[in-house]
Scaffold this active site. Structure first.
Site, PDB file in Angstrom:
ATOM      1  N   ARG A  48       1.453   1.959  -5.960  1.00  9.86           N
ATOM      2  CA  ARG A  48       1.794   0.968  -4.938  1.00  9.86           C
ATOM      3  C   ARG A  48       0.590   0.090  -4.613  1.00  9.86           C
ATOM      4  O   ARG A  48       0.738  -0.965  -4.004  1.00  9.86           O
ATOM      5  CB  ARG A  48       2.268   1.656  -3.655  1.00  9.86           C
ATOM      6  CG  ARG A  48       3.514   2.512  -3.825  1.00  9.86           C
ATOM      7  CD  ARG A  48       3.872   3.178  -2.517  1.00  9.86           C
ATOM      8  NE  ARG A  48       4.162   2.185  -1.513  1.00  9.86           N
ATOM      9  CZ  ARG A  48       5.360   1.622  -1.358  1.00  9.86           C
ATOM     10  NH1 ARG A  48       6.342   1.975  -2.151  1.00  9.86           N
ATOM     11  NH2 ARG A  48       5.575   0.709  -0.436  1.00  9.86           N
ATOM     12  N   TRP A  84      -3.639  -2.098  -1.415  1.00 13.62           N
ATOM     13  CA  TRP A  84      -3.536  -3.311  -2.216  1.00 13.62           C
ATOM     14  C   TRP A  84      -3.851  -4.429  -1.255  1.00 13.62           C
ATOM     15  O   TRP A  84      -3.030  -4.806  -0.421  1.00 13.62           O
ATOM     16  CB  TRP A  84      -2.121  -3.465  -2.803  1.00 13.62           C
ATOM     17  CG  TRP A  84      -2.044  -4.480  -3.885  1.00 13.62           C
ATOM     18  CD1 TRP A  84      -2.581  -4.394  -5.146  1.00 13.62           C
ATOM     19  CD2 TRP A  84      -1.388  -5.769  -3.825  1.00 13.62           C
ATOM     20  NE1 TRP A  84      -2.267  -5.539  -5.856  1.00 13.62           N
ATOM     21  CE2 TRP A  84      -1.558  -6.395  -5.091  1.00 13.62           C
ATOM     22  CE3 TRP A  84      -0.666  -6.442  -2.861  1.00 13.62           C
ATOM     23  CZ2 TRP A  84      -1.047  -7.657  -5.375  1.00 13.62           C
ATOM     24  CZ3 TRP A  84      -0.154  -7.707  -3.147  1.00 13.62           C
ATOM     25  CH2 TRP A  84      -0.348  -8.300  -4.381  1.00 13.62           C
ATOM     26  N   LYS A  90       3.673  -2.065  -7.684  1.00 12.01           N
ATOM     27  CA  LYS A  90       5.045  -1.783  -8.101  1.00 12.01           C
ATOM     28  C   LYS A  90       6.082  -2.461  -7.212  1.00 12.01           C
ATOM     29  O   LYS A  90       7.061  -3.033  -7.692  1.00 12.01           O
ATOM     30  CB  LYS A  90       5.282  -0.271  -8.102  1.00 12.01           C
ATOM     31  CG  LYS A  90       6.641   0.148  -8.616  1.00 12.01           C
ATOM     32  CD  LYS A  90       6.803  -0.192 -10.076  1.00 12.01           C
ATOM     33  CE  LYS A  90       8.162   0.096 -10.666  1.00 12.01           C
ATOM     34  NZ  LYS A  90       8.335  -0.479 -11.988  1.00 12.01           N
ATOM     35  N   CYS A 133       0.839  -1.186   0.000  1.00  9.43           N
ATOM     36  CA  CYS A 133       0.000   0.000   0.000  1.00  9.43           C
ATOM     37  C   CYS A 133       0.877   1.240   0.000  1.00  9.43           C
ATOM     38  O   CYS A 133       2.092   1.156   0.159  1.00  9.43           O
ATOM     39  CB  CYS A 133      -0.860  -0.019   1.261  1.00  9.43           C
ATOM     40  SG  CYS A 133      -1.735  -1.572   1.472  1.00  9.43           S
ATOM     41  N   GLU A 182       1.673  -8.882 -18.091  1.00 10.22           N
ATOM     42  CA  GLU A 182       1.366  -7.893 -17.040  1.00 10.22           C
ATOM     43  C   GLU A 182       0.370  -6.831 -17.498  1.00 10.22           C
ATOM     44  O   GLU A 182      -0.535  -6.465 -16.763  1.00 10.22           O
ATOM     45  CB  GLU A 182       2.642  -7.161 -16.633  1.00 10.22           C
ATOM     46  CG  GLU A 182       3.555  -7.890 -15.692  1.00 10.22           C
ATOM     47  CD  GLU A 182       4.686  -6.968 -15.257  1.00 10.22           C
ATOM     48  OE1 GLU A 182       4.566  -6.359 -14.186  1.00 10.22           O
ATOM     49  OE2 GLU A 182       5.662  -6.848 -16.012  1.00 10.22           O
ATOM     50  N   ASN A 240       1.054  -0.074   6.039  1.00  6.96           N
ATOM     51  CA  ASN A 240       1.516  -0.866   4.884  1.00  6.96           C
ATOM     52  C   ASN A 240       2.334  -2.026   5.444  1.00  6.96           C
ATOM     53  O   ASN A 240       3.311  -1.796   6.158  1.00  6.96           O
ATOM     54  CB  ASN A 240       2.387  -0.016   3.956  1.00  6.96           C
ATOM     55  CG  ASN A 240       3.060  -0.894   2.895  1.00  6.96           C
ATOM     56  OD1 ASN A 240       2.500  -1.873   2.433  1.00  6.96           O
ATOM     57  ND2 ASN A 240       4.297  -0.542   2.549  1.00  6.96           N
ATOM     58  N   GLY A 241       1.921  -3.237   5.155  1.00 10.32           N
ATOM     59  CA  GLY A 241       2.632  -4.402   5.695  1.00 10.32           C
ATOM     60  C   GLY A 241       1.631  -5.464   6.103  1.00 10.32           C
ATOM     61  O   GLY A 241       0.464  -5.412   5.708  1.00 10.32           O
ATOM     62  N   HIS A 282       9.546 -30.135 -26.884  1.00  9.86           N
ATOM     63  CA  HIS A 282       9.408 -31.097 -25.771  1.00  9.86           C
ATOM     64  C   HIS A 282       8.089 -30.919 -25.026  1.00  9.86           C
ATOM     65  O   HIS A 282       7.984 -31.245 -23.836  1.00  9.86           O
ATOM     66  CB  HIS A 282      10.593 -30.944 -24.803  1.00  9.86           C
ATOM     67  CG  HIS A 282      11.923 -31.185 -25.468  1.00  9.86           C
ATOM     68  ND1 HIS A 282      12.311 -32.405 -25.944  1.00  9.86           N
ATOM     69  CD2 HIS A 282      12.919 -30.315 -25.758  1.00  9.86           C
ATOM     70  CE1 HIS A 282      13.514 -32.298 -26.491  1.00  9.86           C
ATOM     71  NE2 HIS A 282      13.912 -31.041 -26.401  1.00  9.86           N
ATOM     72  N   LYS A 331       6.169  -8.976 -19.726  1.00 11.34           N
ATOM     73  CA  LYS A 331       5.662  -7.625 -20.012  1.00 11.34           C
ATOM     74  C   LYS A 331       4.276  -7.702 -20.643  1.00 11.34           C
ATOM     75  O   LYS A 331       3.352  -7.003 -20.264  1.00 11.34           O
ATOM     76  CB  LYS A 331       6.622  -6.867 -20.958  1.00 11.34           C
ATOM     77  CG  LYS A 331       7.890  -6.347 -20.278  1.00 11.34           C
ATOM     78  CD  LYS A 331       7.704  -5.182 -19.379  1.00 11.34           C
ATOM     79  CE  LYS A 331       7.495  -5.532 -17.922  1.00 11.34           C
ATOM     80  NZ  LYS A 331       8.581  -6.117 -17.186  1.00 11.34           N
ATOM     81  N   GLU A 359      11.246 -12.289 -20.256  1.00  8.96           N
ATOM     82  CA  GLU A 359      10.837 -10.933 -19.847  1.00  8.96           C
ATOM     83  C   GLU A 359       9.819 -10.337 -20.826  1.00  8.96           C
ATOM     84  O   GLU A 359       8.861  -9.681 -20.428  1.00  8.96           O
ATOM     85  CB  GLU A 359      12.074 -10.022 -19.728  1.00  8.96           C
ATOM     86  CG  GLU A 359      11.799  -8.552 -19.471  1.00  8.96           C
ATOM     87  CD  GLU A 359      11.070  -8.221 -18.177  1.00  8.96           C
ATOM     88  OE1 GLU A 359      10.690  -7.050 -17.999  1.00  8.96           O
ATOM     89  OE2 GLU A 359      10.823  -9.145 -17.369  1.00  8.96           O
TER      90      GLU A 359
END
Ligand code: AGP
Length: 600
Positions: free
Chosen positions: A27, A71, A595, A2, A480, A97-98, A496, A477, A473
């Site tokens: 965040r 969040w 983030k 958060c 996301e 936050n936590g 395979h 991207k 990556e």
């Protein structure tokens, strides 16, 4: 993960809190709220974005207040689970936050003592604990409350009639912003840049007591001083500079980011990091740990270091390392983290230090927790990265890894596999900003391909060698920000198993580099085509063979193979951006993501 904010000063707090919360939304953004104290504490919170809260919330008078953008962890996004949370009488409000690990037990205890709870969150135990211990001194009540708490927290406490804010941190970032007859408390710097560029970083275990004209910090009951830092980032850095999205702005900043990051080290008069330590300790292997995109940068780093120095490198996911493996003897450890606050990575640093393994952190945020608990830190100079999807930070991390390998080869010359290579490498690095600019100038072509790809729901990215992690990556991207199911694969692995998924509705994006893997990639491309998957190739200018084979070719500038991840990745970042844009996705704030991930 958060975002929290506090303001105390001589101006109306509400508009300032809402402005700062707007800068913290990357965040977490599933709900938000503010609390302002005057003769009582008024709280306004809801399951909306900050912009909507600003429109809907009544004007609340008062010059002291706190705010939060969420969040969700414990308790789904709802009006009652949104922060701030209060005690029984609404006289104490808290933003957090936590994660409070033992909140269930504390909640039962407090309920048995007559406290009424209204939310499903872990945070709500904090205002009730402070209420339980309050005997006229707020910071002492906060200290007492936190003695009962097990978990991670950055929190700010507001109590009616108290001309101060109390802040505390443990394993979550918290920064005090120093103003003139006003002060700020926030989860990170960009939140406060409109008001101040003078900050103070709280350490784990610190309790900050903030009034309009003073800041006191206590640790283990003792008063301590924390250094003031002047922030070089401007407000503009944290704004969109005319781009539609932060992600596009940050992609286009990469030529400058490469120059800034390399410039810092190549010109440095003092050694930026003491690599001699690693030589003297007879480092025989390296371990690079990270999460998400930073982990894929670590895997590219493995190829760079192994090629240039011939030192065996393990690139591992921090979240796995924390439970299953340990560093070998005479191993040098590097951790990579843009935010410097990712819980899994911080835990890995602590584990490495417990077994006496020297840790070098590569991070983008000055003063972040990683930079303070690692033995040595190298900063990427990407500037604030606001978009949830990492782009410029990844490229800056690669610059540091190239520079590290080069510098180490000069410290331990017998390690350098080929002395001429050194000169080629430095030349190649210097040319990278203009090579990346060429990729950006080719954006039109990439947009055409994105229009084509936006019609599909599933696709594969394939690469070999140093471009295998680039395929990983590139797929991340796209996942996301466009919500397309994309998988990165080593090109030789498709046969395979994943071949079973190929067909006209599953495009394959192939990274084709004119290196030792070229012929093998052509074979893989023919195999993909036999299974009717549309084939998009990233290939060097003038590669006719690929032109005949692929359904769509995106050309990338010619560079030394060891630098190909940089130009290939910027191309894939733009491809993901424009595909998501074509689909109308919320690019900077993709669903369910944040983030920096500050819980395990
Ligand atoms: C990448 O786009 C994501 N934001 C995510 O995977 C990120 O790379 C990961 O959470 C690690 O973050 P860090 O670099 O700040 O530690």
């Amino acid at each position: 993960m958060c975002g929290i904010i506090g303001y105390i000063g001589n101006k109306q707090a509400q508009p300032i809190l809402l402005n700062c919360l707007g800068r913290l939304e990357y965040r977490g953004y599933d709900s938000c709220g503010v609390a302002v104290s005057n003769s009582s504490i008024e709280v306004y919170k809801d399951v909306v974005r900050v912009g909507a809260l600003r429109k809907a919330s009544p004007r609340i008078k008062g010059t002291i207040g706190i705010g939060h953008t969420r969040w969700a962890t414990y308790g789904e996004p709802s009006q009652v689970n949104a922060h701030p949370h209060c005690d029984c009488h609404g006289s104490i409000a808290v933003v957090h936050n936590g994660i409070i690990n033992n909140f269930q037990r504390l909640k039962h205890q407090l309920i048995s003592e007559g406290h009424n709870f209204v939310s499903e969150t872990d945070t709500e135990v904090i205002p009730h604990l402070i209420e339980k211990y309050y005997r006229g001194n707020l910071e002492e009540a906060v200290e007492a409350a936190l003695r009962d708490v097990d978990g991670s927290y950055a929190l700010i406490v507001l109590r009616v009639g108290e001309p101060r804010l109390v802040a505390a941190r443990k394993d979550s970032p918290l920064i005090i912003g120093i103003g003139d007859r006003e002060n700020f408390i926030a989860s990170d710097v960009p939140a406060m840049l409109d008001y101040t560029d003078r900050v103070m970083y709280l350490e784990d275990g610190d309790i900050g007591v903030v009034t309009p004209n003073s800041i006191k910090v206590r640790s283990d009951g003792m008063e301590v001083t924390r250094e003031e830092h002047k922030i070089s980032w401007s407000v503009a850095d944290a704004q969109k500079a005319g781009y539609e999205h932060f992600m596009l702005k940050e992609i286009h900043e990469q030529p400058k980011v490469i120059r800034d990051t390399l410039g810092e080290y190549v010109q440095a008069t003092e050694p930026v990091v003491d690599l001699a330590v690693m030589r003297d300790e007879g480092i025989e292997s390296m371990l690079i740990l990270a999460c998400g995109s930073s982990y894929y940068a670590a895997v590219v780093g493995k190829y760079i270091v192994e090629e240039l120095l011939g030192i065996p490198v393990r690139a591992e996911l921090a979240s796995e390392f924390n439970y299953f493996s340990r560093p070998l003897a005479r191993t040098g450890a590097i951790v990579i983290t843009q935010s410097g606050e990712t819980a899994d990575t911080l835990k890995a640093i602590k584990r490495l230090k417990e077994v006496g393994c020297p840790v070098l952190a590569i991070t983008n945020v000055v003063g972040s927790t990683a930079s303070r608990i690692a033995d040595q830190t190298i900063y990427t100079r990407a500037g604030p990265e606001i978009s949830v999807a990492a782009t410029k930070s990844f490229t800056a991390q690669l610059m540091v890894l190239y520079w590290l390998a080069l510098s180490y080869s000069q410290v331990d010359i017998k390690r350098l596999t080929d002395i001429r290579r050194l000169a080629d490498m430095i030349m190649g690095l210097r040319q990278l900003p203009s090579k990346v600019q060429q990729v950006l100038d080719n954006e039109g072509k990439i947009m055409e391909c994105a229009d084509y790809l936006s019609a599909y729901e599933d696709m594969f990215f394939i690469g070999r060698g140093i471009n295998f992690p680039v395929a990983l990556e590139g797929a991340l991207k796209l996942k996301e920000i466009s919500y397309i199911h994309a998988e990165g694969y080593a090109a030789g692995e498709l046969k395979h198993g994943p071949f079973a998924l190929l067909g006209s509705d599953t495009p394959v994006i192939a990274i084709v580099d004119p290196d030792s893997t070229y012929e093998a990639m052509l074979t893989n491309i023919r195999e993909v085509q036999t299974r009717r998957s549309p084939l998009i190739a990233l290939a060097e200018d003038g590669d006719e063979a690929i032109g005949e084979l692929a359904d769509f070719v995106i050309t990338v500038p010619r560079v030394d193979a060891i630098f190909s991840p940089v130009v290939n990745l910027v191309t894939l970042q733009l491809l993901a951006y424009h595909t998501a844009k074509k689909k109308g996705c919320p690019i900077d704030f993709p669903r369910n993501l944040a983030k920096s991930v500050t819980v395990e």
